[in-house]
Scaffold this active site. Structure first.
Site, PDB file in Angstrom:
ATOM      1  N   CYS A 182      28.837  26.585  34.650  1.00 33.01           N
ATOM      2  CA  CYS A 182      27.441  26.938  34.910  1.00 33.01           C
ATOM      3  C   CYS A 182      27.332  28.294  35.565  1.00 33.01           C
ATOM      4  O   CYS A 182      26.912  28.440  36.720  1.00 33.01           O
ATOM      5  CB  CYS A 182      26.783  25.849  35.754  1.00 33.01           C
ATOM      6  SG  CYS A 182      26.435  24.430  34.748  1.00 33.01           S
ATOM      7  N   GLU A 183      27.824  29.273  34.874  1.00 36.89           N
ATOM      8  CA  GLU A 183      27.729  30.688  35.234  1.00 36.89           C
ATOM      9  C   GLU A 183      27.939  31.434  33.931  1.00 36.89           C
ATOM     10  O   GLU A 183      28.420  30.855  32.964  1.00 36.89           O
ATOM     11  CB  GLU A 183      28.864  31.116  36.170  1.00 36.89           C
ATOM     12  CG  GLU A 183      28.714  30.594  37.541  1.00 36.89           C
ATOM     13  CD  GLU A 183      29.351  31.505  38.583  1.00 36.89           C
ATOM     14  OE1 GLU A 183      29.456  32.716  38.350  1.00 36.89           O
ATOM     15  OE2 GLU A 183      29.720  30.960  39.629  1.00 36.89           O
ATOM     16  N   TYR A 213      38.376  40.898  36.111  1.00 37.82           N
ATOM     17  CA  TYR A 213      38.914  42.258  35.970  1.00 37.82           C
ATOM     18  C   TYR A 213      38.381  42.977  34.730  1.00 37.82           C
ATOM     19  O   TYR A 213      38.815  44.092  34.441  1.00 37.82           O
ATOM     20  CB  TYR A 213      40.443  42.221  35.822  1.00 37.82           C
ATOM     21  CG  TYR A 213      41.180  41.442  36.868  1.00 37.82           C
ATOM     22  CD1 TYR A 213      41.271  41.923  38.179  1.00 37.82           C
ATOM     23  CD2 TYR A 213      41.802  40.243  36.561  1.00 37.82           C
ATOM     24  CE1 TYR A 213      41.962  41.212  39.138  1.00 37.82           C
ATOM     25  CE2 TYR A 213      42.495  39.530  37.522  1.00 37.82           C
ATOM     26  CZ  TYR A 213      42.571  40.018  38.807  1.00 37.82           C
ATOM     27  OH  TYR A 213      43.257  39.313  39.752  1.00 37.82           O
ATOM     28  N   GLY A 234      54.488  45.686  38.319  1.00 36.73           N
ATOM     29  CA  GLY A 234      53.468  46.543  37.738  1.00 36.73           C
ATOM     30  C   GLY A 234      53.738  47.044  36.339  1.00 36.73           C
ATOM     31  O   GLY A 234      52.973  47.863  35.823  1.00 36.73           O
ATOM     32  N   ARG A 264      40.563  36.087  34.285  1.00 34.86           N
ATOM     33  CA  ARG A 264      40.860  37.532  34.146  1.00 34.86           C
ATOM     34  C   ARG A 264      39.763  38.331  33.415  1.00 34.86           C
ATOM     35  O   ARG A 264      39.401  39.410  33.853  1.00 34.86           O
ATOM     36  CB  ARG A 264      42.216  37.730  33.458  1.00 34.86           C
ATOM     37  CG  ARG A 264      43.387  37.099  34.220  1.00 34.86           C
ATOM     38  CD  ARG A 264      44.741  37.579  33.727  1.00 34.86           C
ATOM     39  NE  ARG A 264      45.017  38.932  34.098  1.00 34.86           N
ATOM     40  CZ  ARG A 264      44.904  39.975  33.298  1.00 34.86           C
ATOM     41  NH1 ARG A 264      44.578  39.795  32.029  1.00 34.86           N
ATOM     42  NH2 ARG A 264      45.141  41.192  33.726  1.00 34.86           N
ATOM     43  N   GLU A 316      60.194  43.924  40.828  1.00 35.82           N
ATOM     44  CA  GLU A 316      59.537  42.609  40.944  1.00 35.82           C
ATOM     45  C   GLU A 316      58.538  42.415  39.805  1.00 35.82           C
ATOM     46  O   GLU A 316      57.324  42.388  40.020  1.00 35.82           O
ATOM     47  CB  GLU A 316      58.788  42.537  42.283  1.00 35.82           C
ATOM     48  CG  GLU A 316      59.644  42.806  43.501  1.00 35.82           C
ATOM     49  CD  GLU A 316      58.808  43.235  44.711  1.00 35.82           C
ATOM     50  OE1 GLU A 316      57.567  43.298  44.615  1.00 35.82           O
ATOM     51  OE2 GLU A 316      59.406  43.511  45.753  1.00 35.82           O
ATOM     52  N   PRO A 317      59.007  42.262  38.579  1.00 31.05           N
ATOM     53  CA  PRO A 317      58.069  42.135  37.464  1.00 31.05           C
ATOM     54  C   PRO A 317      57.436  40.744  37.390  1.00 31.05           C
ATOM     55  O   PRO A 317      58.139  39.732  37.483  1.00 31.05           O
ATOM     56  CB  PRO A 317      58.959  42.378  36.236  1.00 31.05           C
ATOM     57  CG  PRO A 317      60.328  41.972  36.676  1.00 31.05           C
ATOM     58  CD  PRO A 317      60.418  42.216  38.148  1.00 31.05           C
ATOM     59  N   GLY A 318      56.126  40.714  37.239  1.00 31.44           N
ATOM     60  CA  GLY A 318      55.419  39.442  37.050  1.00 31.44           C
ATOM     61  C   GLY A 318      54.931  39.349  35.617  1.00 31.44           C
ATOM     62  O   GLY A 318      55.497  38.658  34.775  1.00 31.44           O
ATOM     63  N   TYR A 377      48.993  35.026  35.578  1.00 27.75           N
ATOM     64  CA  TYR A 377      47.729  34.968  36.315  1.00 27.75           C
ATOM     65  C   TYR A 377      46.640  34.222  35.534  1.00 27.75           C
ATOM     66  O   TYR A 377      45.465  34.539  35.627  1.00 27.75           O
ATOM     67  CB  TYR A 377      47.260  36.385  36.701  1.00 27.75           C
ATOM     68  CG  TYR A 377      48.328  37.207  37.375  1.00 27.75           C
ATOM     69  CD1 TYR A 377      48.693  36.935  38.693  1.00 27.75           C
ATOM     70  CD2 TYR A 377      49.013  38.223  36.705  1.00 27.75           C
ATOM     71  CE1 TYR A 377      49.704  37.674  39.322  1.00 27.75           C
ATOM     72  CE2 TYR A 377      50.017  38.964  37.320  1.00 27.75           C
ATOM     73  CZ  TYR A 377      50.356  38.687  38.622  1.00 27.75           C
ATOM     74  OH  TYR A 377      51.340  39.408  39.231  1.00 27.75           O
TER      75      TYR A 377
HETATM   76  N1  LLP Z   1      55.238  42.727  43.651  1.00 26.68           N
HETATM   77  C1  LLP Z   1      54.185  42.704  44.479  1.00 26.68           C
HETATM   78  C2  LLP Z   1      54.377  43.015  45.889  1.00 26.68           C
HETATM   79  C3  LLP Z   1      52.911  42.377  43.980  1.00 26.68           C
HETATM   80  O1  LLP Z   1      51.859  42.362  44.792  1.00 26.68           O
HETATM   81  C4  LLP Z   1      52.745  42.066  42.606  1.00 26.68           C
HETATM   82  C5  LLP Z   1      51.457  41.694  42.061  1.00 26.68           C
HETATM   83  C6  LLP Z   1      53.889  42.100  41.779  1.00 26.68           C
HETATM   84  C7  LLP Z   1      55.120  42.443  42.334  1.00 26.68           C
HETATM   85  C8  LLP Z   1      53.837  41.787  40.310  1.00 26.68           C
HETATM   86  O2  LLP Z   1      53.008  42.646  39.616  1.00 26.68           O
HETATM   87  P1  LLP Z   1      52.958  42.578  38.020  1.00 26.68           P
HETATM   88  O3  LLP Z   1      54.332  42.931  37.525  1.00 26.68           O
HETATM   89  O4  LLP Z   1      52.596  41.186  37.644  1.00 26.68           O
HETATM   90  O5  LLP Z   1      51.924  43.559  37.613  1.00 26.68           O
HETATM   91  N2  LLP Z   1      45.884  38.874  39.139  1.00 26.68           N
HETATM   92  C9  LLP Z   1      45.967  40.225  38.652  1.00 26.68           C
HETATM   93  C10 LLP Z   1      47.271  40.885  39.041  1.00 26.68           C
HETATM   94  C11 LLP Z   1      47.477  40.910  40.518  1.00 26.68           C
HETATM   95  C12 LLP Z   1      48.830  41.420  40.900  1.00 26.68           C
HETATM   96  C13 LLP Z   1      49.113  41.131  42.333  1.00 26.68           C
HETATM   97  N3  LLP Z   1      50.389  41.603  42.758  1.00 26.68           N
HETATM   98  C14 LLP Z   1      45.775  40.214  37.148  1.00 26.68           C
HETATM   99  O6  LLP Z   1      45.625  39.144  36.578  1.00 26.68           O
HETATM  100  O7  LLP Z   1      45.731  41.273  36.531  1.00 26.68           O
END
Ligand code: LLP
Length: 405
Positions: free
Chosen positions: A332-333, A306, A222, A302, A263-265, A360
């Site tokens: 086509c949207e 969102y 997050g 996105r 858990e950084p994404g 994402y």
């Molecule tokens: N850990 C868990 C359990 C999660 O569900 C997520 C993301 C993360 C870590 C990583 O979160 P981050 O660091 O990336 O914010 N598709 C959406 C984001 C969905 C996130 C889902 N879970 C977007 O493009 O904004």
């Protein structure tokens, strides 16, 4: 200053590999990981890259090569992580509303597991008792994150075991002798405010005394990155300092030393990714100037899903006159990437780049309208390598079975 790929580099790659193309910059990912390690150097912190953001196996291998662990959201992601060479102890599986069979598979694979429902917790306890340490995902009832779709910790969220059910968790732990090693929360994506993490820590610290086997507090992902020019992300140094203060204080007052997991994404890969598209059509309609690109919601959903902002530049005419455009896709949207956006004058055939496309982007791409997904290119050591070829019609037909007439 963070490393960026120049307009020149991006155009050269687009010219070589065609468009639409996702381009990832390995060194930029490394840079983000180093920022995290540095900010948290004073406490025992382990980072698990949330690979749902981007799972190309070459990215996973790069993540492994820099020493980062990996967090998965399905058993398939666990399998990919294993294929990329991560040992099971460096893989975390944070599940959500999954069958017990999938949890059993993850257990057989020997990875860390966070369980998010009472029913699966009970099944796990009955079957494995104390023999296999696990984590529990709690819903801390904290509202956080960039928008409601990506908020997961609030009191109406489907994620995690509600805090109100803590006595049921304790009952199960007693009855089945569960070995609960980790308390996990993930409150949402794009959390800028350090205080939100502090609030989560406070909730979890209040529960620690119930769990004699507890070794880890997992604060999820997050972390926010800037999407708009001039925007600020999470202050990582301030977060590192706050977390260190909290955990060192907790250890002093209780004598319990806990590991911290994150858990950084997005933080790891968002800014390392670019989507380069070509402009097919310029269309003037009244006051509106449309730039229609060879991409759409099938490649980068996105903005439509969102309302997310992705910065766009015309890399074929960087110094052109600034004009306002609606940048739209070819699906086509109504797939509007940007409304009323100032971009240097766009001509048909120009390349437009979408920034922050690493997280994402490709991962949420589809074959809607039976269009091909983009190719993917990895830039590492100044070399550009194709890491996913462009699709063909055969790929679209691949899993279809022609039924008898
Ligand atoms: N850990 C868990 C359990 C999660 O569900 C997520 C993301 C993360 C870590 C990583 O979160 P981050 O660091 O990336 O914010 N598709 C959406 C984001 C969905 C996130 C889902 N879970 C977007 O493009 O904004």
């Amino acid at each position: 200053m963070p490393q960026v790929l120049s307009h020149r580099q991006l155009s050269d790659i687009a010219a070589t590999f065609g468009t639409p193309v996702y381009i990832y910059h390995a060194e930029r990912i490394t840079e983000q990981y180093n920022l995290l390690k540095d900010a948290f150097r004073n406490v025992d912190t382990t980072f698990f890259y949330a690979c749902k953001a981007l799972t190309n196996i070459n990215i996973l291998k790069h993540i492994k090569s820099i020493g980062c662990n990996v967090d998965c959201s399905s058993v398939n992601e666990v399998q990919l992580a294993l294929m990329a060479g991560f040992p099971p102890e460096k893989i975390l599986y944070t599940s959500n509303n999954i069958s017990f069979a999938e949890i059993e598979t993850a257990k057989e694979l020997g990875v860390h597991i966070n369980i998010d429902s009472l029913s699966n917790l009970e099944k796990f306890g009955k079957k494995y008792g104390h023999s296999y340490p696990i984590g529990i995902r709690l819903r801390p009832n904290i509202m956080a994150g960039g928008n409601l779709k990506i908020s997961t910790g609030h009191d109406k969220s489907k994620f995690g075991i509600p805090l109100e059910d803590i006595n049921k968790v304790l009952g199960l732990m007693k009855d089945t002798n569960l070995n609960i090693r980790t308390l996990h929360i993930h409150t949402g994506s794009e959390i800028k405010d350090v205080e939100v993490f502090a609030k989560g820590i406070e909730v979890l610290f209040g529960l620690v005394h119930h769990f004699p086997d507890l070794k880890v507090i997992d604060l999820g992902g997050g972390l926010k990155v800037p999407y708009m020019p001039g925007e600020m992300g999470t202050d990582i140094r301030a977060l590192g300092a706050k977390v260190a203060e909290e955990f060192i204080g907790f250890e002093k007052s209780t004598g319990r030393k806990l590991e911290i997991w994150f858990e950084p994404g997005k933080f790891m890969v968002s800014e390392a990714g670019y989507l380069v598209t070509s402009v097919n059509v310029i269309k003037q309609s009244g006051d509106i100037r449309f730039a229609g690109v060879d991409s759409g919601l099938n490649h980068l959903i996105r903005p439509m899903f969102y309302g997310a902002y992705h910065h766009i530049e015309n890399i074929s005419n960087s110094d052109g006159k600034m004009l306002t455009y609606n940048v739209v896709g070819n699906i086509c949207e109504t797939d509007t990437f940007a409304d009323n956006r100032l971009i240097s004058e766009i001509r048909e055939g120009d390349y437009l780049v979408f920034y922050n496309a690493g997280a994402y982007g490709m991962e949420m791409a589809s074959n809607y309208n039976s269009r091909f997904k983009p190719a993917e290119v990895l830039v590492k050591n100044n070399t550009s390598v194709l890491i996913r070829r462009r699709e063909t019609l055969q790929d679209i037909l691949h899993t279809q079975i022609l039924a008898a007439d």
